[in-house]
Write a protein that holds these residues in place. Structure first.
Motif, PDB file in Angstrom:
ATOM      1  N   ILE A   1       0.494  -0.668   0.095  1.00 56.28           N
ATOM      2  CA  ILE A   1       0.077  -0.113   0.456  1.00 56.28           C
ATOM      3  C   ILE A   1       0.512   1.723   0.001  1.00 56.28           C
ATOM      4  CG2 ILE A   1      -2.273   0.773   0.918  1.00 56.28           C
ATOM      5  CD1 ILE A   1      -2.059  -1.633   0.274  1.00 56.28           C
ATOM      6  N   GLY A   2       0.680   1.561  -0.975  1.00 55.86           N
ATOM      7  CA  GLY A   2       1.909   3.119  -1.054  1.00 55.86           C
ATOM      8  C   GLY A   2       2.416   2.724  -2.531  1.00 55.86           C
TER       9      GLY A   2
ATOM     10  N   THR B   1       3.313   2.402   4.545  1.00 55.94           N
ATOM     11  CA  THR B   1       3.616   4.088   4.942  1.00 55.94           C
ATOM     12  C   THR B   1       2.153   4.273   7.055  1.00 55.94           C
ATOM     13  OG1 THR B   1       0.416   3.990   4.753  1.00 55.94           O
ATOM     14  CG2 THR B   1       2.590   4.710   3.052  1.00 55.94           C
ATOM     15  N   VAL B   2       2.821   2.914   7.379  1.00 58.84           N
ATOM     16  CA  VAL B   2       1.914   3.023   9.332  1.00 58.84           C
ATOM     17  C   VAL B   2       3.233   2.037   9.859  1.00 58.84           C
ATOM     18  CG1 VAL B   2       0.810   1.492  10.292  1.00 58.84           C
ATOM     19  CG2 VAL B   2      -0.250   2.519   8.234  1.00 58.84           C
TER      20      VAL B   2
ATOM     21  N   ALA C   1       8.534  -0.305  13.648  1.00 59.99           N
ATOM     22  CA  ALA C   1       8.573  -0.789  12.346  1.00 59.99           C
ATOM     23  C   ALA C   1       7.186  -0.979  11.610  1.00 59.99           C
ATOM     24  CB  ALA C   1       9.234  -2.321  11.929  1.00 59.99           C
ATOM     25  N   HIS C   2       7.306  -1.743  10.550  1.00 53.61           N
ATOM     26  CA  HIS C   2       5.383  -1.652   9.835  1.00 53.61           C
ATOM     27  C   HIS C   2       4.904  -2.367  10.431  1.00 53.61           C
ATOM     28  CE1 HIS C   2       7.320   1.700   7.587  1.00 53.61           C
ATOM     29  NE2 HIS C   2       8.838   0.952   6.846  1.00 53.61           N
ATOM     30  N   PRO C   3       3.890  -2.729   9.988  1.00 49.86           N
ATOM     31  CA  PRO C   3       2.445  -3.813  10.115  1.00 49.86           C
ATOM     32  C   PRO C   3       2.306  -4.901   8.693  1.00 49.86           C
ATOM     33  CG  PRO C   3       1.172  -1.792  10.168  1.00 49.86           C
ATOM     34  CD  PRO C   3       2.883  -1.825   9.920  1.00 49.86           C
ATOM     35  N   VAL C   4       1.800  -5.621   8.842  1.00 47.01           N
ATOM     36  CA  VAL C   4       1.252  -6.906   7.698  1.00 47.01           C
ATOM     37  C   VAL C   4       0.427  -7.354   7.998  1.00 47.01           C
ATOM     38  CG1 VAL C   4       2.320  -9.177   8.193  1.00 47.01           C
ATOM     39  CG2 VAL C   4       2.250  -8.610   6.448  1.00 47.01           C
ATOM     40  N   VAL C   5      -0.498  -7.157   7.187  1.00 50.39           N
ATOM     41  CA  VAL C   5      -2.217  -8.075   7.138  1.00 50.39           C
ATOM     42  C   VAL C   5      -1.836  -9.451   6.538  1.00 50.39           C
ATOM     43  CG1 VAL C   5      -4.298  -7.319   6.967  1.00 50.39           C
ATOM     44  CG2 VAL C   5      -2.648  -5.421   7.396  1.00 50.39           C
ATOM     45  N   LEU C   6      -2.621 -10.285   7.813  1.00 54.17           N
ATOM     46  CA  LEU C   6      -2.999 -11.202   6.760  1.00 54.17           C
ATOM     47  C   LEU C   6      -4.726 -11.628   5.951  1.00 54.17           C
ATOM     48  CD1 LEU C   6      -1.103 -14.032   9.444  1.00 54.17           C
ATOM     49  CD2 LEU C   6      -0.066 -12.787   7.911  1.00 54.17           C
TER      50      LEU C   6
ATOM     51  N   ARG D   1       4.435  -6.579  13.439  1.00 51.54           N
ATOM     52  CA  ARG D   1       2.739  -6.422  14.171  1.00 51.54           C
ATOM     53  C   ARG D   1       2.223  -7.076  12.358  1.00 51.54           C
ATOM     54  NH1 ARG D   1       0.588  -3.770  18.049  1.00 51.54           N
ATOM     55  NH2 ARG D   1       2.653  -2.572  18.242  1.00 51.54           N
ATOM     56  N   VAL D   2       2.002  -8.135  13.265  1.00 53.81           N
ATOM     57  CA  VAL D   2       0.943  -9.236  12.356  1.00 53.81           C
ATOM     58  C   VAL D   2      -0.102  -9.064  12.556  1.00 53.81           C
ATOM     59  CG1 VAL D   2       0.464 -11.157  11.302  1.00 53.81           C
ATOM     60  CG2 VAL D   2       2.474 -10.450  11.787  1.00 53.81           C
ATOM     61  N   VAL D   3      -1.028  -8.189  11.649  1.00 53.56           N
ATOM     62  CA  VAL D   3      -2.856  -8.076  12.325  1.00 53.56           C
ATOM     63  C   VAL D   3      -3.661  -8.700  10.512  1.00 53.56           C
ATOM     64  CG1 VAL D   3      -2.823  -5.513  12.909  1.00 53.56           C
ATOM     65  CG2 VAL D   3      -2.833  -6.337  10.335  1.00 53.56           C
ATOM     66  N   MET D   4      -4.467  -9.133  11.237  1.00 52.43           N
ATOM     67  CA  MET D   4      -5.444  -9.982  10.326  1.00 52.43           C
ATOM     68  C   MET D   4      -7.642  -9.186   9.740  1.00 52.43           C
ATOM     69  SD  MET D   4      -7.242 -13.644  10.653  1.00 52.43           S
ATOM     70  CE  MET D   4      -8.421 -14.456   9.881  1.00 52.43           C
TER      71      MET D   4
END
Length: 540
Positions: free
Chosen positions: A427-428, A468-469, A482-487, A524-527
């Protein structure tokens, strides 16, 4: 494949319309239903061929296809609304069995002299069907079967010669018939999975009422396609843009069986593939399948093009335009070629044809959500005759063809992967560092999904990087920023709608733990637990 938002026009007039075959077929007249493609798929599951046609197709034109039966689809309109779509009344005189579904049934009633009005109570969702006459259309459909309803109008008075086959609590005429003329109508949607007994109803119409034979098989399609390819191409060369997905790979196998080494596959690496994928694909085709592949490494060119680009649609279009440029340059270098093979599928044909254009206004009925990954088409001076043997098939049918042709499971069962690749999963702005982060996270996700045995249960499973986050974290007693990644895990039948998959917590925990420990820059990992609609499967 080289794909566009519209199919590339061919210079060969014989490819402009489908050849009428001697095989039994069912014509589906589309009134703008979201389920028209699904009706076609359900018919084909009975091993009978089907085609979707716009509602304004004349009775004379429909008759040219020599259909054994006609299905009138549902639609969002009321039959009495201004500019409501109506079919050619001449279809009632063709002597062909007709099944009206929802709006199609109401239109049948209206045009044949019955009465349709807005119901006191609409009916949406599941409804229990009480069967009054279990013969013909409703054979093997259980009394009390749950069917999927979606209508605000109802039939209040049937045309002469019609009888009621079934009703529900709110719909006195849920299924009707005129057996003498072989006209049938159902107020529910037998094509959707929620309708218990819907498949049996469709089989009754196809086999018993239309008297079709199950001739639409994978083997017969392959044999017929090989004959048609050889007849069209003769001794000339064919170029295919190979992506590594199931469509282009199946097409490569089919063409190679038909014309051998007169096929040249071109694989353009735009730099947005998953980790190790380009190398593995080229090696597989050259060394194991013995199919010629020209590997074009254009990754630097595409990466430079993406510098400073943030807006998703602009990403897609720029990648599409550049892909066409590279393809043009390399095809001239490798050529000459008279024929271009495209992995166009039947949904592409339906969506790009004029079935979704209102002839009265000239406006497109469907709303564009996002463009296809290769937009714009070939340059006018780069002329090919198209070879599109998969244009009659749905995705699941392509997978069956690939299996019979001998493609390995890793390709046949490969989850959908967007044409722009990882470019739309960042994203970005895209940078080499961000691509590397996402590739590593994506690899971990795929490894763990495969180990769990869930890969084939999911429509798609992938990671999205949010560069960007930034968020604060702690690693080894030190602060991180650092950055998050989305599952993203989704289940779907065809990609048109999708639900987020309820993946086991233990698997999510393993993936998340590995990503934050093994991928520098991610803490960080989010879903994503959004269904489609309201979301889309991809983030961009």
């Amino acid at each position: 494949m080289v794909s566009t938002s519209q199919p590339i026009p061919s210079t060969d007039p014989s490819t402009q319309s489908e050849k009428v075959s001697d095989r039994p077929m069912i014509a589906i007249v589309d009134f703008g239903s979201q389920y028209s493609e699904l009706i076609a798929r359900r018919i084909r599951e009975t091993q009978v061929y089907s085609e979707v046609m716009p509602y304004y197709t004349s009775a004379e034109e429909i008759a040219k296809f020599r259909p054994r039966g006609i299905i009138l689809s549902g639609g969002p309109n009321s039959v009495y609304a201004p500019n409501a779509p109506h079919c050619d009344p001449g279809i009632w005189d063709l002597g062909i069995p007709i099944l009206g579904v929802c709006y199609g049934m109401q239109l049948m009633v209206q045009q044949l002299g019955g009465r349709v009005e807005q119901a006191d109570r609409g009916e949406y969702g599941k409804a229990s069907l009480t069967i009054d006459d279990p013969t013909d259309l409703l054979t093997n459909v259980d009394d009390g079967a749950v069917m999927w309803m979606s209508h605000g109008d109802s039939v209040l008075e049937m045309p002469a010669g019609f009888t009621v086959l079934a009703h529900t609590a709110n719909t006195p005429c849920a299924a009707i018939a005129n057996p003498e003329r072989n006209f049938y109508g159902v107020q529910f949607h037998p094509e959707v999975v929620h309708s218990i007994g819907g498949k049996a109803l469709i089989r009754n119409f196809v086999y018993h009422i239309c008297e079709c034979e199950p001739t639409w098989t994978t083997e017969s399609f392959i044999e017929e396609s090989i004959r048609e390819i050889r007849s069209q191409v003769g001794e000339k060369r064919v170029l295919l843009a190979l992506s590594g997905g199931v469509d282009s790979s199946t097409l490569a196998f089919l063409l190679h069986r038909a014309i051998g080494d007169r096929l040249t596959c071109m694989f353009i690496d735009q730099g947005f593939m998953r980790k190790g994928e380009p190398e593995r694909l080229v090696k597989l085709f050259k060394e194991q399948f013995h199919i010629p592949v020209e590997y074009i490494n254009a990754s630097d060119r595409f990466l430079n093009l993406m510098e400073g680009i943030i807006e998703p649609e602009r990403k897609r279009k720029l990648i599409g335009y550049e892909f066409i440029k590279v393809f043009e340059e390399e095809s001239r270098r490798l050529g000459p070629f008279d024929y271009l093979a495209q992995g166009t599928l039947y949904p592409d044909v339906i969506e790009s044809a004029d079935t979704n254009i209102d002839p009265a206004t000239g406006k497109r009925i469907a709303v564009k959500i996002k463009s296809h990954h290769n937009v714009g088409g070939l340059p006018p001076d780069l002329r090919f005759v198209l070879v599109e043997p998969l244009r009659k098939l749905f995705k699941d049918e392509v997978r069956k063809v690939g299996t019979v042709l001998g493609l390995p499971a890793e390709i046949v069962k490969r989850q959908p992967f967007p044409g722009p690749g990882l470019a739309i999963r960042i994203i970005g702005e895209i940078t080499p560092e961000r691509l590397e982060m996402l590739r590593d996270a994506d690899l971990i996700l795929r490894q763990e999904i495969n180990r769990s045995g869930m890969y084939n249960e999911l429509w798609q499973a992938f990671a999205v990087l949010l560069p960007t986050v930034r968020s604060v974290g702690v690693m080894g007693d030190a602060r991180t920023y650092a950055h998050p990644v989305v599952l993203r895990f989704v289940t779907s039948e065809d990609g048109m709608t999708a639900d987020w998959a309820k993946v086991p917590y233990e698997l999510i925990g393993t993936i998340a733990n590995r990503i934050v420990n093994e991928v520098p820059g991610i803490n960080r990992v989010v879903m994503d637990v959004t269904s489609k609609p309201p979301g889309t499967i991809e983030w961009e």
